[in-house]
Design an enzyme around this catalytic site. Structure first.
Site: not given
Lengths: 278, 286
Positions: B148, B161
């Site tokens: 990401s 995350y």
């Protein structure tokens, strides 16, 4: 082998199957012949299967006019008229034959029930350098004059992923075709009409695809992922031009899936043919 | 050592998170290129819809769907066992599935933190570890790990995350060198704000105040603007070219540049931007 007299031009054709069944018409690529569709005659035997040498190719004579896409399309329609086939037909075209099929759809949409395009021309400018060199004056003619025992196997090898496909019969047929009087002139006329040294010209492609979009038909788009003549990346452009179409990419397959993967090919197209009620 | 271009046709591709977002578009792109498919997702209905569309468009293509919750270790192991049994040789493994979690570190529970780590890091780690025999069974296979933007920078409110995506990036970059010896390519993907369902399906920290949830979710969703089909195309092109690293969208490229120019100082800029926007909490990203 059978010949037709189409408006004074001698056209070679092969017909099998049930004459009463819907017709499947099989069109080969540039400089090729109906042999490129041979196994499909038996595999699609419950149809009226017609393959022919397009005017000026294979063992057929040329049309009097300079050979262009419309002239080839008109020639095939005229041959079907001579055969008494006036019903809508299932068109299948390989390479240049794909472009001819699309052209036939635009000139007589009522006569086309489905379209199957196999490693078809018309979806991008990239094409093997061998065909691009044909556009170079003198060089093109020299290349076509030199199709013999030495060069023919090399040309054939570029068409298949599997070298075992390059049989003695195929090489002999290629040499026999190259010795036809109309072979080189027609080859060069088509190659120069459709492209140049920089690849397949954009004008006729965009124009043809735009006109084709007015006549949606059940369509199957097929490519071999090891095609050295027209790269398989063209399938994306084909899908964009036929958003409703189904598609299949054959693995470890060259420019002619219809003979390199004959059984799988027949299985793949059958549902498309069955989509149109007789 | 350079690997030859990856060929999609006729090889089996295993794809997690295939029911929506980038994964759904990857599935369409792979089918189009002629890859046999093993599609995995936790959402069975959406997964079947995706598989159905592929079967209609590509009738001759084998498409297998498996519903599995990647947060569950034994489910992942069972999944990998099944794939190994059915496909002793696979060409491509794409670890795409991911889950987001909104909230400051003190607002999320340990269970939530672990769920994120399990889906985003443990599952790809297990899948890769278990499927390496299948990946190395035939030469020239490829592995994709979808990390990401938050595997490049770690803004406030993204502890779990970012931790999971940094971990996946570390694993992926290390494997890149290891697997090269086996003739397997590895691509690490860092998408920026891609228009996917990750905002809708994001977990929310159990102690995030109620009134902050919806505004943050909407803010998050608004940041996701890049079309997923384009993102998928870029990923498949990167696979073909065997690229080691792929950044998708300006929202990934600019922060990456910033983080490299200012390895420490960029945090202040990121903080200023996120605090100004989201009051420091809950913005979760792919």
């Amino acid at each position: 082998m059978n010949y037709l007299d189409v408006r004074g031009t001698r056209i070679r054709f092969h017909e099998t199957g049930d004459p009463a069944a819907p017709a499947v018409v099989l069109l080969h690529g540039i400089g090729r012949s109906l042999e490129d569709w041979w196994p499909q005659h038996e595999l699609l035997g419950d149809y009226r299967v017609i393959s022919l040498d397009m005017p000026g190719f294979g063992l057929s004579q040329r049309m009097p006019a300079p050979t262009t896409l419309p002239v080839l399309a008109e020639g095939v329609w005229a041959a079907l008229d001579t055969l008494g086939e006036s019903r809508p037909v299932h068109l299948m075209g390989n390479s240049l034959g794909g472009a001819v099929s699309m052209q036939m759809l635009t000139t007589a949409p009522d006569r086309v029930s489905t379209l199957t395009l196999v490693n078809s021309a018309g979806f991008g400018k990239e094409v093997t350098v061998a065909l691009r060199m044909l556009a170079v004056p003198v060089l093109g003619r020299q290349m076509l004059r030199r199709i013999d025992r030495w060069t023919a196997p090399r040309v054939e090898r570029t068409l298949f992923a599997d070298r075992a496909m390059v049989t003695r019969e195929r090489i002999e047929m290629a040499i026999r075709i190259a010795r036809q009087p109309d072979f080189a002139p027609v080859y060069l006329e088509v190659a120069r009409a459709l492209g140049g040294f920089r690849g397949v010209a954009a004008a006729w492609r965009t124009d043809l695809l735009q006109r084709v979009s007015a006549h949606p038909r059940p369509t199957m788009l097929i490519w071999g992922d090891c095609d050295l003549i027209l790269p398989c990346a063209h399938l994306a452009a084909a899908q964009a031009a036929f958003p409703h179409a189904r598609s299949h990419m054959f693995a470890r397959t060259g420019h002619m899936p219809q003979i390199e993967r004959p059984e799988e090919f027949a299985e793949l197209v059958r549902p498309v043919l069955a989509e149109v009620a007789v | 050592m350079r690997l030859p271009e990856y060929r999609f046709a006729g090889r089996t591709a295993v794809l997690t998170g295939a029911a929506s977002g980038i994964g759904e578009q990857l599935a369409y792109g792979l089918a189009f290129r002629g890859s046999d498919l093993v599609l995995i997702d936790v959402d069975g209905d959406r997964l079947e819809a995706v598989a159905g569309r592929i079967r209609t468009a590509h009738p001759a293509l084998p498409v297998r769907t498996i519903v599995a919750d990647l947060a569950d270790r034994s489910a992942v192991e069972g999944l990998a066992d099944r794939i190994l049994a059915e496909h002793p040789a696979i060409g491509l493994l794409i670890n795409n599935a991911g889950v987001a979690l909104g909230g400051r570190f003190d607002q999320v529970s340990i269970e939530q933190f672990e769920t994120v780590m399990n889906v985003n890091f443990r599952a790809p780690m297990l899948m890769t570890h278990m499927l390496i025999p299948a990946l190395t069974a035939s030469p020239g296979s490829h592995l994709v790990n979808v990390s990401s933007l938050f595997g490049l920078i770690a803004p406030p409110g993204q502890s779990a995350y970012s931790a999971s995506k940094f971990a996946l990036r570390g694993l992926s970059e290390s494997l890149r060198s290891e697997l090269l010896d086996n003739g397997v390519g590895v691509t690490t993907v860092h998408p920026g704000g891609i228009r996917t369902r990750i905002a809708e399906s994001a977990l929310v920290g159990s102690r995030v105040p109620e009134e902050e949830i919806e505004p943050n979710r909407q803010l998050f969703a608004a940041l996701l603007s890049y079309p997923p089909d384009k993102a998928a195309e870029q990923i498949l092109r990167a696979v073909a070219k065997r690229k080691a690293r792929l950044l998708i969208a300006a929202s990934a490229k600019a922060p990456d540049l910033l983080a490299r120019l200012m390895p420490v100082g960029h945090a202040r800029i990121v903080r200023a931007l996120t605090v100004a926007r989201g009051a420091g909490t809950a913005v979760v990203r792919q």
